[in-house]
Design a protein around this motif. Structure first.
Motif, PDB file in Angstrom:
ATOM      1  N   TYR A 405       0.815  -1.219   0.000  1.00 16.60           N
ATOM      2  CA  TYR A 405       0.000   0.000   0.000  1.00 16.60           C
ATOM      3  C   TYR A 405       0.842   1.259   0.000  1.00 16.60           C
ATOM      4  O   TYR A 405       0.526   2.232  -0.650  1.00 16.60           O
ATOM      5  CB  TYR A 405      -0.952  -0.009   1.186  1.00 16.60           C
ATOM      6  CG  TYR A 405      -1.855  -1.197   1.185  1.00 16.60           C
ATOM      7  CD1 TYR A 405      -2.710  -1.439   0.106  1.00 16.60           C
ATOM      8  CD2 TYR A 405      -1.836  -2.120   2.214  1.00 16.60           C
ATOM      9  CE1 TYR A 405      -3.509  -2.550   0.069  1.00 16.60           C
ATOM     10  CE2 TYR A 405      -2.639  -3.246   2.190  1.00 16.60           C
ATOM     11  CZ  TYR A 405      -3.474  -3.459   1.109  1.00 16.60           C
ATOM     12  OH  TYR A 405      -4.262  -4.561   1.055  1.00 16.60           O
ATOM     13  N   ALA A 409       0.897   4.425  -2.428  1.00 11.20           N
ATOM     14  CA  ALA A 409       0.746   5.789  -1.909  1.00 11.20           C
ATOM     15  C   ALA A 409       1.848   6.684  -2.456  1.00 11.20           C
ATOM     16  O   ALA A 409       1.584   7.800  -2.923  1.00 11.20           O
ATOM     17  CB  ALA A 409       0.787   5.763  -0.387  1.00 11.20           C
TER      18      ALA A 409
ATOM     19  N   GLY B 162      -7.323  14.939  -4.216  1.00  4.26           N
ATOM     20  CA  GLY B 162      -8.508  14.166  -3.858  1.00  4.26           C
ATOM     21  C   GLY B 162      -8.761  13.075  -4.885  1.00  4.26           C
ATOM     22  O   GLY B 162      -9.114  11.945  -4.538  1.00  4.26           O
ATOM     23  N   ALA B 165      -6.592  10.095  -4.261  1.00  8.60           N
ATOM     24  CA  ALA B 165      -7.113   9.289  -3.164  1.00  8.60           C
ATOM     25  C   ALA B 165      -8.293   8.464  -3.661  1.00  8.60           C
ATOM     26  O   ALA B 165      -8.400   7.272  -3.387  1.00  8.60           O
ATOM     27  CB  ALA B 165      -7.534  10.197  -2.011  1.00  8.60           C
ATOM     28  N   ALA B 168      -7.153   5.505  -5.666  1.00 12.92           N
ATOM     29  CA  ALA B 168      -6.705   4.401  -4.821  1.00 12.92           C
ATOM     30  C   ALA B 168      -7.905   3.673  -4.233  1.00 12.92           C
ATOM     31  O   ALA B 168      -7.953   2.437  -4.209  1.00 12.92           O
ATOM     32  CB  ALA B 168      -5.792   4.931  -3.718  1.00 12.92           C
ATOM     33  N   GLY B 169      -8.878   4.442  -3.755  1.00 10.23           N
ATOM     34  CA  GLY B 169     -10.067   3.836  -3.167  1.00 10.23           C
ATOM     35  C   GLY B 169     -10.813   2.975  -4.181  1.00 10.23           C
ATOM     36  O   GLY B 169     -11.203   1.842  -3.889  1.00 10.23           O
ATOM     37  N   LEU B 204     -10.671   6.930   1.611  1.00 15.65           N
ATOM     38  CA  LEU B 204     -10.125   7.418   0.344  1.00 15.65           C
ATOM     39  C   LEU B 204     -11.226   7.990  -0.548  1.00 15.65           C
ATOM     40  O   LEU B 204     -11.071   9.058  -1.142  1.00 15.65           O
ATOM     41  CB  LEU B 204      -9.395   6.277  -0.374  1.00 15.65           C
ATOM     42  CG  LEU B 204      -8.081   5.852   0.290  1.00 15.65           C
ATOM     43  CD1 LEU B 204      -7.585   4.540  -0.282  1.00 15.65           C
ATOM     44  CD2 LEU B 204      -7.028   6.933   0.105  1.00 15.65           C
ATOM     45  N   ILE B 207     -12.359  11.299   0.815  1.00 10.92           N
ATOM     46  CA  ILE B 207     -11.431  12.398   0.514  1.00 10.92           C
ATOM     47  C   ILE B 207     -11.683  12.901  -0.907  1.00 10.92           C
ATOM     48  O   ILE B 207     -11.755  14.106  -1.162  1.00 10.92           O
ATOM     49  CB  ILE B 207      -9.963  11.943   0.672  1.00 10.92           C
ATOM     50  CG1 ILE B 207      -9.658  11.692   2.144  1.00 10.92           C
ATOM     51  CG2 ILE B 207      -9.011  12.999   0.129  1.00 10.92           C
ATOM     52  CD1 ILE B 207      -8.272  11.150   2.391  1.00 10.92           C
ATOM     53  N   GLY B 208     -11.853  11.955  -1.816  1.00 12.27           N
ATOM     54  CA  GLY B 208     -12.149  12.347  -3.191  1.00 12.27           C
ATOM     55  C   GLY B 208     -13.409  13.187  -3.283  1.00 12.27           C
ATOM     56  O   GLY B 208     -13.433  14.255  -3.908  1.00 12.27           O
TER      57      GLY B 208
END
Lengths: 501, 769, 138, 122
Positions: A405, A409, B162, B165, B168-169, B204, B207-208
């Protein structure tokens, strides 16, 4: 077959020799060089098509059987790298017609340029470790010559650092190759695949891996070995920087990929750990370095470093998706980065400087240039639907799949910071009004110069867009290429038919 | 704030402009009609899914999912988009960059439509980022102003971070579900909720959404985004882009929603955002800015309501989305008209425009009433529903209800301020000649305002067609919604009346409140906008520091770093491998071999000890001879000869060069350098260890054998080394010749006396000193 | 510069060395020597000449410009690959022709390999001299 | 006998590195000479040592009669030596050019490409 695989370096060498011979007649040298680049491009396209059709192809120089003579091999990775070299070679050659001054041409620019391409292509196509060293040297000495060509003071200063650090890399590489031979008794890459796996001396394997990582790491500009790059990439004419940025460091990455997929055993976790750490630090360090710069080309130079981190990341993660991501990233990056440098050169022509504080106003007067820059820059920053996004997506997915992860990141943060620098250039050079007057518009150039400057840029930006909108064919290609890399049996069988893989 | 006025003499519209504006009008109109035609099918049948495969390798499809929720948003985007485009066509007429403007707006529309209709997580993200790019270009449209550039950058960076993030989410979510397709993702609630990664994914995605929808603490980019031309503000920053975050959360509701973390976070963040933004809005005297802050308020309220499991709260949110889009777009356009006609939008400079701009005034009043929530406007229904919903929120009903009342009360005050103040009172001298705007400017806001009124009077028009299906789609279960103007006397009505009272009070006391707030603001150490600057500055300084220490420009330190890295890593590799048994092989050497090695040894040592270059050259020569002897003694006469020749040639070359470097020895730091020596020894040691490790493995070289056997019969040569060079491995030799050749020409180019400055061709590189 | 005797002696010496270099080139395939070594020896001869006489003299004695010599050498090496092409072999395939072969002894060999080695000889000679001349002349 | 040579290589590498770390470019060049010679010896040693039997095949024979020295490392060294000569000579030219243009061969004072922060920062 033998000739087909040898032509990617034989042709540029021949062209280069003729161009050097004709260097006092720049017009003729220029024509020779341009024709050579066209020829090279045709050849690499043919090779690419054949590799897609037939899979890995190999040839034996001098008709001596492998692993004794020198082997030339083109698998998918080599083929795509050759294709890129041909493409960048052609694009920059066209651009150089407008951007390189006569003085440098008289000193032999076109010849050195061709020989640089020869070194690059030779490195991509060779299947022999010592031969790889030779091509590295061809490339290196040609790059030395190009870098200092013109002999300006800053060039000499940057040149010294470039030369000094790269020679260290060369010597490490030479030692490592000698020792690889001493360990296995062969220099053939395919033969090394089996030979190194049988070595019972882990200490030797580990230390040789380190030596090769350091040697190739310097060439590839990994952290903390990249000092030569920001020290020198902004000193030569921009056409030189463009071809350097597009190809040179990538040859280092290519060598790393080859070494740690084909030569060293696949389960060699030490090297992958080392590469992973280096990749992450490189990504961050490069992008942070860029944030501190205020000069067009210096920003781009630091970004080269950061993106090398991405390329190595895929290798370090060592999964099919990750390696495919690396290769895709390579294609994307070479195209976009070369283009950005070409644009920086044209931007300077229009505004008078590379220093962002001193320029501006391009957005209003040169919409085409602005559009090309914008697409290339945002592709670099990984915005969809441009090529960089898919590259980033593949690498980030690959790290998430491995539950790494923090790797994901860092990759994403790097993307955000890249955006910061790209928007800085956009804001300063394009949006901001020119602080001391007007930027020239492209239409103020002669038609020839406009074509020479914009044709390559448009060509490359079309590729960036095309790869962004229709990435599937290339991704599929990269996946196959990654599969080949992870299971080199096919490669070995092609080079050494007697061993059957 | 800046104003943009483009009235007066206008250049004729060019072809490009005409084509773009036509496309810009035709596209949303077509989409609107198409979506309208889908209302029935979508309500009656299952959601519509269609698309093409895009990147099967990555599981990305270019597919679309049209259900109640995406339909509602799609209609907003295209419908409001059409009117905004129409408005912009007149508003920016004659602007030199109008073609680009239309292109960006078109791009944005495309992105926004794709976003709300996307049926694949990654496809959604692609369009999400397209809206980011387009809004960046639009906010920075007045690119010659530093403030516009700054605002654009701010919006870009915040929404892009954002976005990362979010990416990633989404990737994690897709990984858990095993697909990026919404149909499958939305059905995987249990799987996702029980997964260990649920919370990270939620954070995540939030945040977006929060960055895009300007929630605290990311809210500040939105008011700054008002640097964009007013049509953009009307469209992006009220009706569409900022709603992307809302859409995302509504879309994700079936799969991510319902957990305690979800409910609590959304309630609190939304409520705090609404309240604080409402207070901040009271401070503004720039009409556009005040509206911008109320957008943040509205977004906060929406987020707050999405944090609920009650269908009435969701219905409230959905209805409010509609309400807000209509009145906010109308009001922004009204402000644009005021700006366009008077040249200012500063509250204190305006007044009495009612008589001069009667139509605009009527529109403003209608939209303002809707905003304030007066009957019979749609805003009233929305507000009643909101209060009902607030009370139904299970977790924090009191808190949410109070927040809603408070924020709405201030909205009433601001609605009155924006919609009424400029039109009341005395007309300032400067504005005596102001005339009503042309129809092209007021037709769009008029339609928006009328829509608010129509739907308020006949809420049934949208209850079953738009709101109900949207709620159903959001909740993931069948819900029916009834919208009514009159609910009878109940708690929400009481709250409404309280709101009006409080709002009136706030409007009446506005100057005092503003003074008070300004005083508090001055007293506070920083607001988020200045914090942003500070943060950015800190980052830049950090970056400069990092680079100064790594890329310092001192060659010897670069080299030292490289060598240090090499030797440390070699040691690390040695340790990781577990070391090796060193079988040192001290076979007896003959005297001459010893002598040769001693010569090398001595040559090296003298070279480092001496301070005169000539001595160094001589000692290196000695070393070279020693090496040549070693080669000779161990069966390598060819190498020995070459070594001797090359070494001699090169040293002669160096020696001859020396006279041209008269001050060669006068350099700093000629004394003994302890650290360097340490480093040198460690490199020497580790390299030696590497060779020793290699030597532990017996060398079996089939190549050697092959060369020995093939040299005579196949290559017709008896000197195997030479046969290798010119035949077995001729390619190496050829490459090497090229290297030397390039070195020669390169050196010639380097050292040749400066050529006469030739005809400048293209641009000549100047020095960078 | 130097004494006349030295200069005279050098002239002789240089001629001898050059002859020796050709000898080394020719025997290289069977005994220590070859294009590399021969090229280096030949360049040593010219360097010696330049030291004893002068750079201009040495340049004049070479007749062609060293860079051109080097390029010709490299092209010659490259050309040695071409016969292979005609016969369908990969580049750098050695082709041999033996003239007047007899029992046991195959005769005088003419080969692309020799051509290649001659190319190397010229290229090394030219390049080394080019380096030497440019660094020294300036 | 390899071990003794390894020791010599170690010393050469150490000496070379030490010289290269000096600010004086001429010292760097000398260090480079040492290091590249060391690299050649590394190849030589790694190919294993054989005393006094050059890889030559006697006349009339098809193959060497006794074990001869390993020819391939020798060929590699030959290539490396010549390449090294090219690189070294180029570097020498570069040093000379630097001295001519910049007036110094002290690399600490070469700050044109990367000017110290005072003058170069924004």
């Amino acid at each position: 077959m033998g000739w087909l695989l040898a032509l990617p370096f034989l042709l540029p060498i021949a062209t280069g020799l003729f161009a050097l011979g004709a260097r006092r007649k720049p017009r003729r040298a220029r024509t020779i060089s341009l024709l050579g680049c066209v020829g090279l491009f045709v050849i690499v396209v043919i090779i690419f098509v054949r590799v897609i059709d037939e899979g890995t192809i190999a040839a034996q120089m001098g008709n001596w059987p492998a692993p004794f003579g020198i082997t030339l091999v083109a698998d998918r990775l080599s083929a795509i790298m050759l294709l890129l070299a041909g493409l960048v070679g052609l694009a920059v050659a066209i651009f150089a017609q407008a951007d390189v001054d006569l003085r440098r041409e008289v000193l032999g620019f076109q010849g050195f340029y061709q020989l640089l391409l020869a070194g690059v292509c030779g490195s991509f196509v060779t299947g022999d470790l010592f031969n790889l060293y030779v091509w590295f040297e061809v490339m290196l000495i040609a790059s030395f010559a190009l870098l200092i060509l013109g002999g300006e003071r800053a060039q000499l200063d940057g040149g010294i650092k470039y030369v000094a650090l790269n020679l260290v890399s060369t010597l490490f590489m030479l030692m490592a190759i000698g020792m690889v031979y001493g360990l296995t008794g062969t220099l053939n890459l395919a033969a090394l695949h089996t030979a190194l796996a049988q070595v019972e001396q882990p200490a030797a394997l580990h230390m040789l891996a380190v030596l090769l990582i350091v040697a190739f790491g310097i060439k590839a500009a990994l952290f903390p070995l990249y000092f030569w790059l920001p020290a020198s990439y902004h000193v030569p004419p921009v056409a030189v920087t463009a071809v350097f940025a597009g190809l040179l460091t990538k040859v280092g990455v290519y060598a790393l990929i080859r070494t740690f997929t084909l030569i060293f055993p696949a389960d060699f976790s030490f090297a992958h750990d080392l590469l992973l750490i280096a990749a992450l630090l490189t990504m961050l360090s490069g992008v942070i370095g860029a944030a501190s710069q205020y000069e067009f080309r210096k920003i781009l130079a630091f970004h080269i470093i950061s993106q090398i981190g991405f390329l190595v990341l895929g290798l370090a993660l060592f999964s099919p998706l990750a390696l495919a991501g690396s290769i895709f990233y390579m294609v994307h990056n070479i195209v976009a980065k070369t283009n950005l440098l070409l644009i920086s050169g044209t931007a300077r022509r229009m505004t008078g400087s590379f220093n962002l504080a001193e320029i501006g106003g391009l957005y209003r007067v040169s919409p085409v240039l602005a559009a090309v820059f914008f697409i290339a820059a945002f592709s670099l920053a990984g915005f969809p639907p441009l090529s960089g996004f898919w590259a980033k997506l593949m690498l980030v997915s690959a790290s998430l799949e491995q539950a790494a992860y923090w790797v994901a990141a860092i990759a994403l943060i790097t993307g955000a910071l890249t955006l910061f620098s790209m928007s800085k250039i956009w804001s300063e050079a394009f949006w901001k009004p020119h602080p001391t007057g007007e930027a020239r518009s492209l239409t103020s150039l002669t038609v020839t110069e406009r074509i020479q400057r914009m044709l390559p840029a448009l060509l490359l930006v079309a590729i960036t867009l095309g790869l962004g909108l229709f990435p599937q064919p290339l991704i599929q290609f990269c996946e196959t290429a990654a599969k080949e890399l992870l299971d080199p049996a096919g490669y070995v069988a092609t080079v050494l038919p007697s061993r059957g893989g | 704030m800046d104003t943009e006025v483009h009235s007066g003499d206008q250049p004729p519209t060019g072809w490009g402009e005409r084509i773009w504006s036509l496309a810009l009008l035709a596209f949303p109109l077509g989409v609107t009609l198409w979506l309208l035609s889908l209302i029935g099918p979508v309500r009656e049948h299952a959601p519509l899914v269609f698309g093409v495969s895009w990147i099967p390798s990555l599981g990305v499809e270019l597919n679309f999912l049209i259900d109640g929720l995406s339909l509602l948003f799609g209609l907003l985007v295209s419908g409001v988009g059409f009117f905004v485009a129409l408005y912009a066509k007149f508003y920016l007429r004659g602007h030199p960059l109008i073609q680009r403007f239309f292109f960006y707006l078109f791009l944005f529309m495309l992105g926004m439509l794709g976003l709300v209709l996307a049926g694949n997580l990654i496809t959604l993200f692609v369009f999400w980022e397209i809206t980011t790019i387009a809004s960046y270009l639009l906010i920075g449209f007045n690119h010659e102003k530093a403030s516009a550039r700054r605002s654009a950058l701010q919006a870009l960076l915040i929404t892009a971070v954002g976005g990362l993030a979010l990416l990633a989410g989404l990737l994690l979510l897709g990984m858990i579900v095993g697909s990026y397709n919404f149909v499958e993702v939305l059905a995987a609630k249990d799987k996702v909720h029980s997964h260990a990664l649920y919370l990270p994914i939620l954070i995540l995605v939030l945040i977006g959404a929060f960055t895009k929808s300007a929630q605290l603490p990311f809210h500040f980019w939105l008011p700054n985004a008002m640097a964009a031309p007013t049509p953009v503000s009307a469209y992006l920053h009220s009706a569409t882009m900022v709603k992307a975050g809302i859409y995302l959360l509504a879309r994700m509701y079936p799969v991510l929603g319902g957990s305690e973390a979800w409910l609590l976070t959304l309630n609190i963040v939304g409520a705090v955002t609404a309240v604080i933004a409402a207070i901040l809005a009271m401070r503004q005297t720039d009409l556009k800015l005040a509206l911008a802050y109320t957008t943040v308020v509205a977004l906060g309220i929406l987020i707050m309501f999405l944090g609920s499991e009650a269908s009435v709260a969701i219905a409230a949110a959905i209805t409010f989305i509609l309400v807000h889009s209509f009145y906010k777009a109308a009001l922004f356009m009204v402000v644009g008209i005021i700006d366009h006609q008077t040249g200012t939008r500063e509250l204190t400079a305006l007044g009495g425009l009612g008589r001069r701009l009667p139509i605009t005034f009527a529109i403003a009043a209608a939209a303002g009433f809707s905003m304030a929530g007066f009957p019979p406007f749609l805003g009233f229904i929305g507000k009643e529903l909101k209060y009902e919903g607030a009370l139904a929120i299970a977790e924090e009903p009191t808190f949410v209800a109070w927040a809603a009342v408070f924020a709405n009360a201030l909205m009433v005050a601001i609605a009155a301020t924006v919609a009424l103040r400029p039109f009341w009172g005395r007309l300032p001298e400067k504005l005596q000649s102001v005339r009503e705007a042309p129809p092209g400017l007021w037709i769009s806001p008029l339609v928006m305002a009328l829509l608010g009124l129509t739907f308020g009077l006949a809420p049934a028009l949208i209850a079953d067609t738009l709101v109900g299906p949207a709620v159903t789609a959001t909740m993931g279960r069948e819900e029916s919604v009834s919208l009514k103007l009159w609910h009878g006397i109940n708690l929400p009505l009481v709250m409404s009346i309280t709101t009006f009272a409080l709002g009136a009070l706030a409007f009446y006391l506005q100057p005092q409140i503003r003074t008070l707030l300004n005083r508090i603001a001055n007293w506070l150490p920083a607001n988020s906008d200045t914090q942003w600057d500070r943060g950015l500055d800190l980052f830049k300084r950090g970056a400069a520091l990092h680079t100064r220490h790594i890329q310092h420009g001192i060659l010897k330190h670069y080299l030292a770093a490289v060598f240090a890295v090499a030797s440390v890593l070699l040691l690390w590799g040695l340790m990781r491998s577990g070391g090796f048994d060193m079988a040192v092989n001290w076979e007896r050497l003959t005297v001459k071999e010893w002598a040769a090695m001693a010569l090398v040894f001595a040559g090296s040592l003298v070279a480092i000890c001496t301070r005169t270059p000539l001595t160094a050259i001589c000692s290196l020569g000695g070393m070279g001879v020693g090496i040549a002897l070693i080669f000779l003694f161990f069966g390598a006469p060819d190498v020995a000869i070459t070594q001797l020749l090359v070494e001699t040639l090169f040293l002669v070359l160096v020696a001859l060069t020396l006279h041209r470097l008269p001050h060669a020895t006068e350099v700093s730091g000629t004394g003994f350098r302890f650290v360097d020596a340490l480093l040198a020894v460690s490199v020497g040691t580790t390299v030696s260890l590497t060779i020793l490790a290699v030597l532990q493995q017996p060398l079996i070289s089939p190549t050697k054998e092959y060369f020995e056997l093939a040299a005579v019969p196949e290559a017709f040569g008896r000197n195997i080394v030479n046969v290798i060079l010119v035949d077995f491995r001729a390619l190496d030799t050829f490459g090497e010749v090229v290297v030397v050749l390039v070195a020669a020409v390169g050196a010639a180019a380097l050292l040749r006396r400066k050529l006469k400055p030739s005809v400048p061709h293209g641009d000549t590189q100047e020095e960078q000193t | 510069m130097s004494s006349v005797i030295l200069q005279g002696a050098t002239r002789l010496l240089v001629a001898l060395i050059l002859l020796f270099s050709v000898y080394m080139l020719m025997r290289g395939h069977n005994l220590p020597g070859g294009g590399f070594i021969a090229g280096l020896i030949a360049s040593a001869a010219f360097v010696l000449y330049a030291l004893a006489w002068s750079l201009q003299e040495a340049r004049a004695a070479l007749r062609v410009s060293p860079v051109k010599l080097a390029a010709i050498g490299a092209l010659l090496s490259l050309a040695s690959a071409v016969p292979g092409l005609l016969k369908g072999f990969p580049p750098f395939t050695g082709l041999w022709l033996f003239i007047g072969g007899g029992e046991g002894d195959k005769g005088i060999p003419i080969s692309t390999v020799l051509l290649f080695d001659v190319g190397i000889y010229l290229a090394v000679l030219g390049a080394v001299l080019a380096l030497f001349f440019t660094i020294e002349v300036d | 006998m390899e071990s003794a040579l390894v020791l010599v290589i170690g010393v050469m590498v150490a000496a070379g590195v030490y010289l290269m770390l000096a600010a004086n470019l001429l010292c760097y060049l000398f260090g480079l000479i040492l290091l590249s010679n060391a690299a050649n010896l590394v190849i030589f040693v790694a190919g294993r040592l054989t005393r006094a039997v050059p890889p030559l095949i006697p006349k009339g024979q098809e193959a060497p009669l006794e074990p001869v020295a390993n020819a391939l490392p020798q060929a590699m060294i030959l290539t490396a030596i010549v390449i090294g000569f090219g690189l070294l000579a180029f570097t020498l030219a570069l040093v000379v050019a630097c001295y001519r243009e910049l007036g110094t061969i002290d690399s600490d004072h070469m700050r044109l490409a990367e000017p110290p922060p005072k003058s170069g920062e924004h």
